[in-house]
Enzyme design. Structure first.
Site, PDB file in Angstrom:
ATOM      1  N   MET A  22      -8.847   8.037  -0.409  1.00  0.00           N
ATOM      2  CA  MET A  22      -9.669   8.475   0.734  1.00  0.00           C
ATOM      3  C   MET A  22     -10.170   9.888   0.499  1.00  0.00           C
ATOM      4  O   MET A  22      -9.435  10.729  -0.024  1.00  0.00           O
ATOM      5  CB  MET A  22      -8.846   8.421   2.020  1.00  0.00           C
ATOM      6  CG  MET A  22      -8.225   7.054   2.280  1.00  0.00           C
ATOM      7  SD  MET A  22      -7.390   7.009   3.861  1.00  0.00           S
ATOM      8  CE  MET A  22      -6.608   5.390   3.758  1.00  0.00           C
ATOM      9  N   GLY A  54       1.196  -2.079   4.039  1.00  0.00           N
ATOM     10  CA  GLY A  54       1.698  -0.719   3.870  1.00  0.00           C
ATOM     11  C   GLY A  54       2.895  -0.474   4.759  1.00  0.00           C
ATOM     12  O   GLY A  54       4.055  -0.525   4.331  1.00  0.00           O
ATOM     13  N   MET A  65     -12.101   4.394  -0.981  1.00  0.00           N
ATOM     14  CA  MET A  65     -12.796   4.684   0.281  1.00  0.00           C
ATOM     15  C   MET A  65     -13.436   6.046   0.093  1.00  0.00           C
ATOM     16  O   MET A  65     -13.017   7.050   0.700  1.00  0.00           O
ATOM     17  CB  MET A  65     -11.780   4.666   1.440  1.00  0.00           C
ATOM     18  CG  MET A  65     -11.311   3.259   1.773  1.00  0.00           C
ATOM     19  SD  MET A  65      -9.751   3.213   2.685  1.00  0.00           S
ATOM     20  CE  MET A  65      -8.598   3.232   1.306  1.00  0.00           C
ATOM     21  N   SER A 116       0.850  -1.188   0.000  1.00  0.00           N
ATOM     22  CA  SER A 116       0.000   0.000   0.000  1.00  0.00           C
ATOM     23  C   SER A 116       0.885   1.236   0.000  1.00  0.00           C
ATOM     24  O   SER A 116       1.635   1.469   0.960  1.00  0.00           O
ATOM     25  CB  SER A 116      -0.889   0.013   1.245  1.00  0.00           C
ATOM     26  OG  SER A 116      -1.365   1.324   1.441  1.00  0.00           O
ATOM     27  N   GLY A 162      -2.799  -4.155   8.823  1.00  0.00           N
ATOM     28  CA  GLY A 162      -2.041  -4.807   9.892  1.00  0.00           C
ATOM     29  C   GLY A 162      -1.351  -6.093   9.480  1.00  0.00           C
ATOM     30  O   GLY A 162      -0.993  -6.906  10.336  1.00  0.00           O
ATOM     31  N   ASP A 203      -4.613   3.517  -2.226  1.00  0.00           N
ATOM     32  CA  ASP A 203      -5.692   3.855  -1.290  1.00  0.00           C
ATOM     33  C   ASP A 203      -6.243   5.252  -1.550  1.00  0.00           C
ATOM     34  O   ASP A 203      -5.529   6.239  -1.381  1.00  0.00           O
ATOM     35  CB  ASP A 203      -5.186   3.768   0.149  1.00  0.00           C
ATOM     36  CG  ASP A 203      -5.015   2.339   0.607  1.00  0.00           C
ATOM     37  OD1 ASP A 203      -5.992   1.569   0.521  1.00  0.00           O
ATOM     38  OD2 ASP A 203      -3.896   1.979   1.042  1.00  0.00           O
ATOM     39  N   HIS A 206      -0.949  -1.287  -4.398  1.00  0.00           N
ATOM     40  CA  HIS A 206      -2.242  -1.023  -3.753  1.00  0.00           C
ATOM     41  C   HIS A 206      -2.373   0.481  -3.545  1.00  0.00           C
ATOM     42  O   HIS A 206      -1.517   1.115  -2.925  1.00  0.00           O
ATOM     43  CB  HIS A 206      -2.334  -1.784  -2.432  1.00  0.00           C
ATOM     44  CG  HIS A 206      -3.666  -1.659  -1.757  1.00  0.00           C
ATOM     45  ND1 HIS A 206      -4.771  -2.390  -2.142  1.00  0.00           N
ATOM     46  CD2 HIS A 206      -4.069  -0.886  -0.719  1.00  0.00           C
ATOM     47  CE1 HIS A 206      -5.800  -2.076  -1.355  1.00  0.00           C
ATOM     48  NE2 HIS A 206      -5.406  -1.148  -0.496  1.00  0.00           N
ATOM     49  N   MET A 259     -11.307  -6.024   5.087  1.00  0.00           N
ATOM     50  CA  MET A 259     -10.522  -5.100   5.906  1.00  0.00           C
ATOM     51  C   MET A 259     -10.246  -5.754   7.257  1.00  0.00           C
ATOM     52  O   MET A 259     -11.172  -6.223   7.927  1.00  0.00           O
ATOM     53  CB  MET A 259     -11.290  -3.791   6.148  1.00  0.00           C
ATOM     54  CG  MET A 259     -11.530  -2.918   4.934  1.00  0.00           C
ATOM     55  SD  MET A 259     -10.054  -2.489   4.012  1.00  0.00           S
ATOM     56  CE  MET A 259      -9.106  -1.567   5.241  1.00  0.00           C
ATOM     57  N   HIS A 310      -8.209   0.955  -4.273  1.00  0.00           N
ATOM     58  CA  HIS A 310      -9.120   0.727  -3.157  1.00  0.00           C
ATOM     59  C   HIS A 310      -9.825   2.042  -2.861  1.00  0.00           C
ATOM     60  O   HIS A 310      -9.238   2.959  -2.284  1.00  0.00           O
ATOM     61  CB  HIS A 310      -8.299   0.231  -1.945  1.00  0.00           C
ATOM     62  CG  HIS A 310      -9.092   0.082  -0.689  1.00  0.00           C
ATOM     63  ND1 HIS A 310      -8.504  -0.171   0.528  1.00  0.00           N
ATOM     64  CD2 HIS A 310     -10.426   0.136  -0.451  1.00  0.00           C
ATOM     65  CE1 HIS A 310      -9.445  -0.265   1.459  1.00  0.00           C
ATOM     66  NE2 HIS A 310     -10.612  -0.065   0.890  1.00  0.00           N
ATOM     67  N   ASP A 368      -6.488  -6.609   3.987  1.00  0.00           N
ATOM     68  CA  ASP A 368      -5.890  -5.269   4.046  1.00  0.00           C
ATOM     69  C   ASP A 368      -5.947  -4.732   5.469  1.00  0.00           C
ATOM     70  O   ASP A 368      -7.029  -4.507   6.002  1.00  0.00           O
ATOM     71  CB  ASP A 368      -6.670  -4.348   3.091  1.00  0.00           C
ATOM     72  CG  ASP A 368      -6.072  -2.957   2.979  1.00  0.00           C
ATOM     73  OD1 ASP A 368      -5.023  -2.686   3.577  1.00  0.00           O
ATOM     74  OD2 ASP A 368      -6.690  -2.134   2.261  1.00  0.00           O
TER      75      ASP A 368
HETATM   76  C1  DX5 Z   1      -6.347   1.483   5.343  1.00  0.00           C
HETATM   77  C2  DX5 Z   1      -5.822   1.130   3.962  1.00  0.00           C
HETATM   78  C3  DX5 Z   1      -4.706   0.183   3.955  1.00  0.00           C
HETATM   79  C4  DX5 Z   1      -3.476   0.646   4.694  1.00  0.00           C
HETATM   80  C5  DX5 Z   1      -2.792  -0.568   5.223  1.00  0.00           C
HETATM   81  O1  DX5 Z   1      -7.529   2.184   5.215  1.00  0.00           O
HETATM   82  O2  DX5 Z   1      -6.857   0.562   3.175  1.00  0.00           O
HETATM   83  O3  DX5 Z   1      -4.383  -0.235   2.637  1.00  0.00           O
HETATM   84  O4  DX5 Z   1      -2.585   1.382   3.923  1.00  0.00           O
HETATM   85  O5  DX5 Z   1      -1.713  -0.154   5.984  1.00  0.00           O
HETATM   86  P1  DX5 Z   1      -1.004  -1.119   7.000  1.00  0.00           P
HETATM   87  O6  DX5 Z   1      -0.481  -2.296   6.220  1.00  0.00           O
HETATM   88  O7  DX5 Z   1       0.048  -0.274   7.591  1.00  0.00           O
HETATM   89  O8  DX5 Z   1      -2.051  -1.581   8.000  1.00  0.00           O
HETATM   90 ZN    ZN Z   2      -6.355  -0.339   1.224  1.00  0.00          ZN
END
Ligand code: DX5
Ligand code: ZN
Length: 229
Positions: free
Chosen positions: A38, A199, A70, A9, A179, A36, A34, A139, A68, A177
């Site tokens: 937002m 990420g 959001m 990510s 942690g 993201d 990936h 998620m 992705h 996705d």
């Molecule tokens: C959170 C994102 C993830 C995020 C994951 O809303 O969708 O893709 O970047 O980051 P890590 O791997 O650090 O949890």
């Molecule tokens: Zn994501």
């Protein structure tokens, strides 16, 4: 069985030199990018849009870009991402008034389509749309930020969605996705995931350079291979 995919990510990348970061992580063995998106509305954070996706393509990135979304609403931005070079587009069903229509819209623009389930979203939202999907994204943190801890109930959810996917007999990917780290990816793979977003675990690796990224990605791939073969 779907091949294993590691999808870093870029939310945790250094945005001031994004092209170089993406080149480095792909040279380090990553399979997808990936991406993201937002909107400070569906989630309380604001990131990157179609122009940045297009910039990565113009920079020379040929790997699949896994967008992705959001964002709410979803449909207005889908054609823009398709034009910008997205390979897959995933969205949250809570953010679309007509989930089936959004899936068809994504596919009509030549992209693969995915639905994303938040930690508390029931899996029956997949029931009448699963066979039309190319991917289900679960998620394992609440969306909005990188660097959160994996929510353990995602493992049982993975097992249940894996059963549903297998029952269709279709090549639908199961992505996780949030942690994901080298030390928990094995149990995540054992629960049924084949596509792994990470990420902070990758981009915050010691050195934050190609060598550091390659080391984490190799450790992740080894741990998954022990489970998936
Ligand atoms: C959170 C994102 C993830 C995020 C994951 O809303 O969708 O893709 O970047 O980051 P890590 O791997 O650090 O949890
Ligand atoms: Zn994501």
């Amino acid at each position: 069985m779907q091949s294993t995919v590691i999808a870093p990510s870029i939310l945790s990348a250094n945005f001031a030199r994004l092209g170089e970061e993406v080149d480095n992580v792909l040279k380090a063995g990553a399979d997808w990018v990936h991406f993201d998106v937002m909107d400070n509305h569906y989630v309380p954070n604001l990131t990157i849009g179609p122009m940045v996706c297009e910039a990565l393509r113009k920079h020379g990135v040929t790997a699949p870009i896994d967008v992705h979304l959001m964002v709410e609403p979803v449909d207005r931005i889908v054609p823009d991402f398709a034009k910008a070079g997205a390979s897959l587009i995933s969205f949250h069903p809570e953010a679309s008034a007509h989930v089936h229509r959004t899936v068809q819209l994504i596919k009509s623009h030549g992209c693969q389509a995915g639905v994303v389930l938040n930690p508390a979203t029931p899996i029956d939202v997949l029931d009448w749309v699963l066979e039309d999907l190319d991917m289900v994204l679960l998620m394992s943190v609440n969306p909005g930020f990188g660097g959160q801890s994996f929510i353990p109930s995602a493992l049982e959810k993975l097992r249940r969605v894996r059963e549903k996917i297998d029952a269709t007999g279709k090549p639908i990917r199961l992505e996780i996705d949030g942690g994901v780290k080298a030390d928990n990816i094995g149990e995540i793979a054992a629960a049924g995931a084949d596509t792994f977003v990470a990420g902070s675990a990758i981009f915050n690796a010691p050195g934050s350079d190609q060598r550091g990224y390659a080391d984490v990605i190799a450790r992740m791939k080894d741990a998954v291979a022990k489970v998936r073969g």
